[in-house]
Enzyme design. Structure first.
Site, PDB file in Angstrom:
ATOM      1  N   GLN A 268      68.380  -9.191  13.939  1.00  0.00           N
ATOM      2  CA  GLN A 268      67.537  -9.627  12.825  1.00  0.00           C
ATOM      3  C   GLN A 268      66.626 -10.784  13.211  1.00  0.00           C
ATOM      4  O   GLN A 268      65.661 -11.067  12.505  1.00  0.00           O
ATOM      5  CB  GLN A 268      68.408 -10.099  11.641  1.00  0.00           C
ATOM      6  CG  GLN A 268      69.227  -9.024  10.984  1.00  0.00           C
ATOM      7  CD  GLN A 268      68.403  -8.125  10.073  1.00  0.00           C
ATOM      8  OE1 GLN A 268      67.295  -8.467   9.646  1.00  0.00           O
ATOM      9  NE2 GLN A 268      68.936  -6.952   9.757  1.00  0.00           N
TER      10      GLN A 268
ATOM     11  N   ALA B 136      70.967  -1.869  18.712  1.00  0.00           N
ATOM     12  CA  ALA B 136      71.838  -3.049  18.726  1.00  0.00           C
ATOM     13  C   ALA B 136      73.312  -2.677  18.651  1.00  0.00           C
ATOM     14  O   ALA B 136      74.154  -3.385  19.196  1.00  0.00           O
ATOM     15  CB  ALA B 136      71.471  -3.999  17.590  1.00  0.00           C
ATOM     16  N   THR B 137      73.638  -1.565  18.003  1.00  0.00           N
ATOM     17  CA  THR B 137      75.043  -1.149  17.945  1.00  0.00           C
ATOM     18  C   THR B 137      75.566  -0.920  19.357  1.00  0.00           C
ATOM     19  O   THR B 137      76.626  -1.435  19.738  1.00  0.00           O
ATOM     20  CB  THR B 137      75.191   0.147  17.111  1.00  0.00           C
ATOM     21  OG1 THR B 137      74.735  -0.120  15.781  1.00  0.00           O
ATOM     22  CG2 THR B 137      76.631   0.629  17.078  1.00  0.00           C
TER      23      THR B 137
ATOM     24  N   THR C 111      69.042   9.202  31.280  1.00  0.00           N
ATOM     25  CA  THR C 111      67.599   9.152  31.503  1.00  0.00           C
ATOM     26  C   THR C 111      66.940   8.222  30.484  1.00  0.00           C
ATOM     27  O   THR C 111      67.204   8.341  29.282  1.00  0.00           O
ATOM     28  CB  THR C 111      66.994  10.564  31.386  1.00  0.00           C
ATOM     29  OG1 THR C 111      67.657  11.395  32.347  1.00  0.00           O
ATOM     30  CG2 THR C 111      65.499  10.570  31.657  1.00  0.00           C
TER      31      THR C 111
ATOM     32  N   ALA D 116      64.747  -2.246  18.129  1.00  0.00           N
ATOM     33  CA  ALA D 116      63.320  -2.133  17.809  1.00  0.00           C
ATOM     34  C   ALA D 116      63.055  -1.942  16.321  1.00  0.00           C
ATOM     35  O   ALA D 116      62.057  -2.431  15.794  1.00  0.00           O
ATOM     36  CB  ALA D 116      62.707  -0.972  18.588  1.00  0.00           C
ATOM     37  N   HIS D 117      63.945  -1.239  15.628  1.00  0.00           N
ATOM     38  CA  HIS D 117      63.577  -0.800  14.280  1.00  0.00           C
ATOM     39  C   HIS D 117      63.623  -1.887  13.213  1.00  0.00           C
ATOM     40  O   HIS D 117      63.222  -1.663  12.076  1.00  0.00           O
ATOM     41  CB  HIS D 117      64.372   0.445  13.871  1.00  0.00           C
ATOM     42  CG  HIS D 117      65.783   0.208  13.448  1.00  0.00           C
ATOM     43  ND1 HIS D 117      66.134   0.070  12.131  1.00  0.00           N
ATOM     44  CD2 HIS D 117      66.921   0.119  14.152  1.00  0.00           C
ATOM     45  CE1 HIS D 117      67.451  -0.093  12.051  1.00  0.00           C
ATOM     46  NE2 HIS D 117      67.955  -0.072  13.268  1.00  0.00           N
TER      47      HIS D 117
ATOM     48  N   CYS E 251      74.641  -0.080   5.773  1.00  0.00           N
ATOM     49  CA  CYS E 251      75.831   0.720   6.090  1.00  0.00           C
ATOM     50  C   CYS E 251      76.908   0.529   5.040  1.00  0.00           C
ATOM     51  O   CYS E 251      77.566   1.467   4.627  1.00  0.00           O
ATOM     52  CB  CYS E 251      76.395   0.376   7.454  1.00  0.00           C
ATOM     53  SG  CYS E 251      75.470  -0.854   8.335  1.00  0.00           S
TER      54      CYS E 251
ATOM     55  N   ASN F   3      72.372 -10.230   8.764  1.00  0.00           N
ATOM     56  CA  ASN F   3      71.584  -9.125   8.212  1.00  0.00           C
ATOM     57  C   ASN F   3      71.671  -9.024   6.692  1.00  0.00           C
ATOM     58  O   ASN F   3      70.828  -8.382   6.078  1.00  0.00           O
ATOM     59  CB  ASN F   3      72.021  -7.808   8.845  1.00  0.00           C
ATOM     60  CG  ASN F   3      73.514  -7.603   8.781  1.00  0.00           C
ATOM     61  OD1 ASN F   3      74.289  -8.401   9.300  1.00  0.00           O
ATOM     62  ND2 ASN F   3      73.933  -6.548   8.121  1.00  0.00           N
TER      63      ASN F   3
HETATM   64  C1  LIG Z   1      70.558  -3.424  12.231  1.00  0.00           C
HETATM   65  C2  LIG Z   1      71.577  -4.281  12.878  1.00  0.00           C
HETATM   66  C3  LIG Z   1      72.451  -3.777  13.851  1.00  0.00           C
HETATM   67  C4  LIG Z   1      72.455  -2.322  14.244  1.00  0.00           C
HETATM   68  O1  LIG Z   1      71.345  -2.013  15.009  1.00  0.00           O
HETATM   69  P1  LIG Z   1      71.012  -0.488  15.374  1.00  0.00           P
HETATM   70  O2  LIG Z   1      69.864  -0.622  16.302  1.00  0.00           O
HETATM   71  O3  LIG Z   1      70.660   0.161  14.076  1.00  0.00           O
HETATM   72  O4  LIG Z   1      72.200   0.094  16.019  1.00  0.00           O
HETATM   73  C5  LIG Z   1      73.344  -4.639  14.425  1.00  0.00           C
HETATM   74  N1  LIG Z   1      73.388  -5.934  14.081  1.00  0.00           N
HETATM   75  C6  LIG Z   1      72.573  -6.455  13.158  1.00  0.00           C
HETATM   76  C7  LIG Z   1      72.656  -7.907  12.831  1.00  0.00           C
HETATM   77  C8  LIG Z   1      71.647  -5.646  12.519  1.00  0.00           C
HETATM   78  O5  LIG Z   1      70.852  -6.169  11.595  1.00  0.00           O
END
Ligand SMILES: *Cc1c(COP(=O)(O)O)cnc(C)c1O
Length: 386
Positions: free
Chosen positions: A183, A75-76, A244, A204-205, A330, A155
């Site tokens: 989220q 997401a970053t 890739t 995904a995580h 973070c 988040n």
């Molecule tokens: C976790 C999170 C991110 C960052 O996502 P990554 O995949 O770890 O880079 C960005 N925005 C929100 C709202 C998140 O909860």
């Protein structure tokens, strides 16, 4: 006393990978290892087919077309591509962006970067319940506004912004609307058509998939969103994101999203029940405050600020019983209080004495009862020695 296992209540930071997801990923490391861009042989086709399936799974989850999905490292990166990509592509039309004070740093920092390049950014405040006031957004639009970026679910405090209404306001003014749904995906229903979303970030995580993979939805028609790529190279992902493609991770993302969407209604009500039970029990403590709107929130998040305790002491007391965090994962490294809790109007010491309890698929009622007992007893003992 017997050592109790650590209770994991940090699902807003990350989640364990679902065994079915790991299983789906495994063949793509060494067996079907081809480069999905190698279309001269079957190893390439197999990888490509698996990636296209994942693209369809993601598109189906948000009512988009598969061609509108661009894979990223998370997401970053999706937020960076959306915000900087729009800014660079539409700067001749205007250089004003609207976002919110409580956004994730992966939205705020690209905005600050653009400010240094000469763009102007409006950071909308939130109400004490964490919601944006729509009238504030309406007033913030300028003729030169090119982008609005407002997250679906927060988040830290789990608050769900009224993104359908925000989308409609943006569409009326022909302003591009981006939402960070890291989220929210798989936890609340998302429909990019009905909600007038032009760009949507995923990862995904946060939904029982692997780390290091995500995607950006990029609207292709009504209107088509033009993005300036932020990663230049071989021209993968229709030129929007070179490099890739990471087949095993993408397969894992697709599987995780479809499992999550399938289980969503039941899991949401189960977790909401546990979340409410947790909130009931910790209210045994006087002077404990819920952060964020009581009902317009994720089922898996409870954020509380507790008076009369030092936040650092509280977290270190709970460390061996409950895995949780104060603010975002973070900002947890920093000693400064969370910008999100501060934006709700809480003072520094109360902001620091904040617990973010993030529930997940594996969370049980027994764990919730043990966690609330741990919180209550930690707070009581800290208050007693003051
Ligand atoms: C976790 C999170 C991110 C960052 O996502 P990554 O995949 O770890 O880079 C960005 N925005 C929100 C709202 C998140 O909860």
């Amino acid at each position: 006393m017997r050592e109790q296992p650590l209770i994991y209540l940090d699902h807003n930071a990350t989640t364990p990978v679902e065994p079915q997801v790991v299983e789906a990923m495994l063949p793509f490391f060494s067996q079907y290892f081809g480069n999905p861009s190698s279309l001269n042989h079957s190893l390439g086709w197999q990888a490509e087919a698996a990636i296209e399936k994942a693209r369809e799974q993601l598109a189906a989850a948000i009512n988009a077309e598969p061609v509108e999905i661009v894979f990223t490292s998370g997401a970053t990166e999706a937020n960076n591509l959306a915000i900087k990509g729009v800014a660079e592509s539409y700067m001749a039309d205007g250089q004003h962006i609207i976002t919110v004070e409580t956004e994730h740093s992966a939205v705020l920092e690209p905005c600050r970067y653009l400010e240094r390049l000469g763009f102007s950014v409006t950071y909308l405040p939130v109400q004490p319940d964490g919601l944006v006031r729509l009238a504030d957004l309406e007033q913030a639009f300028r003729p030169e506004t090119i982008l609005v970026s407002i997250m679906t679910a927060n988040n830290e405090i789990g608050v769900l912004q009224p993104i359908d209404k925000i989308g409609a306001l943006c569409r009326d003014r022909n302003v591009i609307f981006h939402t960070d749904a890291a989220q929210a995906l798989g936890k609340v229903a998302l429909d990019v058509q009905a909600m007038n979303i032009d760009l949507l970030s995923m990862t995904a995580h946060k939904l029982y998939g692997p780390k290091g993979i995500g995607a950006l939805y990029v609207r292709r028609k009504n209107p088509q969103v033009r993005l300036a790529p932020q990663m230049h190279g071989g021209g993968q992902e229709r030129g929007l994101r070179s490099g890739t493609l990471y087949t095993p991770q993408i397969v894992g993302l697709g599987m995780a999203v479809s499992l999550m969407v399938a289980g969503q209604p039941q899991e949401t009500s189960r977790q909401a029940g546990l979340r409410d039970r947790l909130w009931q029990s910790v209210q045994a403590l006087p002077n404990i405050h819920l952060n964020g709107h009581p009902t317009q929130r994720l089922a898996n998040n409870l954020s509380v600020s507790i008076e009369g305790v030092n936040g650092t002491d509280l977290l270190s007391k709970l460390r061996h019983q409950v895995a949780l965090s104060s603010g975002s994962a973070c900002s947890a490294q920093k000693t400064s209080p969370s910008h999100v809790i501060k934006a709700l109007g809480r003072n520094d010491s109360l902001a620091k004495a904040t617990l973010r309890l993030g529930l997940g698929k594996g969370t049980t009622a027994e764990e919730i009862d043990r966690a609330s007992a741990a919180v209550v007893s930690a707070v009581r003992s800290l208050r007693a020695i003051r």
